[in-house]
Design a protein around this motif. Structure first.
Motif, PDB file in Angstrom:
ATOM      1  N   GLU A   1       1.127   4.049  -3.039  1.00 24.98           N
ATOM      2  CA  GLU A   1       0.921   5.479  -2.852  1.00 24.98           C
ATOM      3  C   GLU A   1       2.097   6.291  -3.387  1.00 24.98           C
ATOM      4  OE1 GLU A   1       0.002   8.679   0.772  1.00 24.98           O
ATOM      5  OE2 GLU A   1       0.146   6.524   1.180  1.00 24.98           O
TER       6      GLU A   1
ATOM      7  N   SER B   1       2.105   6.157  -7.210  1.00 23.58           N
ATOM      8  CA  SER B   1       0.825   6.564  -7.819  1.00 23.58           C
ATOM      9  C   SER B   1       0.199   5.404  -8.598  1.00 23.58           C
ATOM     10  CB  SER B   1       1.016   7.784  -8.731  1.00 23.58           C
ATOM     11  OG  SER B   1       1.493   8.890  -7.996  1.00 23.58           O
TER      12      SER B   1
ATOM     13  N   SER C   1       0.833  -1.210   0.000  1.00 25.78           N
ATOM     14  CA  SER C   1       0.000   0.000   0.000  1.00 25.78           C
ATOM     15  C   SER C   1       0.866   1.258   0.000  1.00 25.78           C
ATOM     16  CB  SER C   1      -0.936  -0.004   1.212  1.00 25.78           C
ATOM     17  OG  SER C   1      -0.193  -0.070   2.423  1.00 25.78           O
TER      18      SER C   1
END
Length: 299
Positions: free
Chosen positions: A31, A34, A27
């Motif tokens: 992030e 992107s 995760s």
């Protein structure tokens, strides 16, 4: 020759693997890059298929790199950083070469920077990028082509071009100079200022004056510029390079704290790694620097 293509994974999959290793989760990697978590998972699966080796240990919702994968990703991270640096160099100077030079702050500002315009005029095809390093480093892990080094020939695995000797002078603010300044005892008792990278400078200076002094304490600075300003404002006595203080002595902001024999604590050198072929920008810079040295041997 570059390795066979089957041993070269795609850059997106390498970026995903590196980010998971560094950030600790899919995760967080998603992030930063992107992407979605499912996209990160696909990239990890892709690189495992490309290499034919399991890289990820999956336990419940966590991803962990295998010990072999952790070793692999260290090499991949270095390669990615080198590729990024090469791209930046190309973007900065698309028509010619560039030279990444590590400098020492005071020397770079007061000796090298005023002369660089001449190099730029003579070699418009070369872009010189300057960055500060205070101590020797590993050329294999830092993206520098050469460096300015002070001290002795104690940097392993490099070539040396001597630039100049540095002479240091003890100076202080005029109001700090006592009436009995001809007695060196006043300096032993005075607040002495120190540079982090030269912790034994005062001991060596006193030894050159025929006095053995140890355990000297005082304020500590990381750069000559801040130590010089502290000296001007009366915070203590400092050993400063003669080429840095000519203007301050002429203007009366500083005065010599002692008139004994001059002391040199080392020399300035241009150094570059023996393990690499010398690039054309470095060859041009070295030849130009030799000319500057020949023109001003006593600088």
């Amino acid at each position: 020759m570059i390795a066979p293509r089957r041993f070269l994974p795609s850059i997106p999959s390498l970026l995903a693997l590196e980010a998971v290793d560094r950030l600790g989760s899919a995760s967080a990697a998603a992030e930063e890059l992107s992407l979605t978590q499912s996209a990160i998972s696909r990239q990890l699966k892709t690189i495992e298929e490309q290499l034919g080796v399991a890289l990820i240990q999956r336990s419940q919702m966590r991803l962990h790199l295998t010990p072999a994968a952790k070793e692999y990703v260290q090499v991949a991270r270095k390669a990615l950083n080198q590729l990024a640096q090469a791209s930046l160099k190309l973007k900065a100077n698309p028509t010619g070469g560039s030279l990444n030079l590590s400098i020492l702050p005071a020397f770079g500002m007061h000796w090298l920077a005023p002369r660089l315009q001449d190099f730029a005029r003579r070699h418009p095809e070369v872009t010189v990028n300057l960055n500060t390093r205070l101590r020797p480093f590993d050329f294999d892990t830092e993206q520098f082509d050469a460096a300015i080094h002070f001290g002795q020939r104690d940097w392993a695995g490099v070539n040396y071009l001597p630039i100049m000797r540095e002479d240091v002078v003890p100076v202080c603010a005029p109001d700090m100079l006592p009436d009995d300044s001809d007695d060196i005892e006043w300096l032993i008792k005075a607040p002495l200022l120190h540079l982090e990278t030269r912790p034994e400078a005062w001991e060596k200076w006193f030894a050159a004056q025929g006095r053995e002094v140890s355990g000297i304490q005082g304020m500590l600075f990381d750069q000559f510029s801040t130590m010089g300003q502290a000296t001007i404002h009366g915070l203590g006595v400092a050993l400063l390079p003669s080429y840095l203080i000519d203007a301050d002595l002429a203007a009366g902001r500083l005065v010599p704290a002692w008139h004994g024999p001059g002391v040199s604590l080392g020399n300035f050198y241009l150094v570059w790694p023996q393990s690499r072929a010398e690039s054309e920008p470095l060859r041009s810079f070295r030849a130009w620097l030799q000319g500057q040295i020949d023109q001003a041997p006593n600088t």
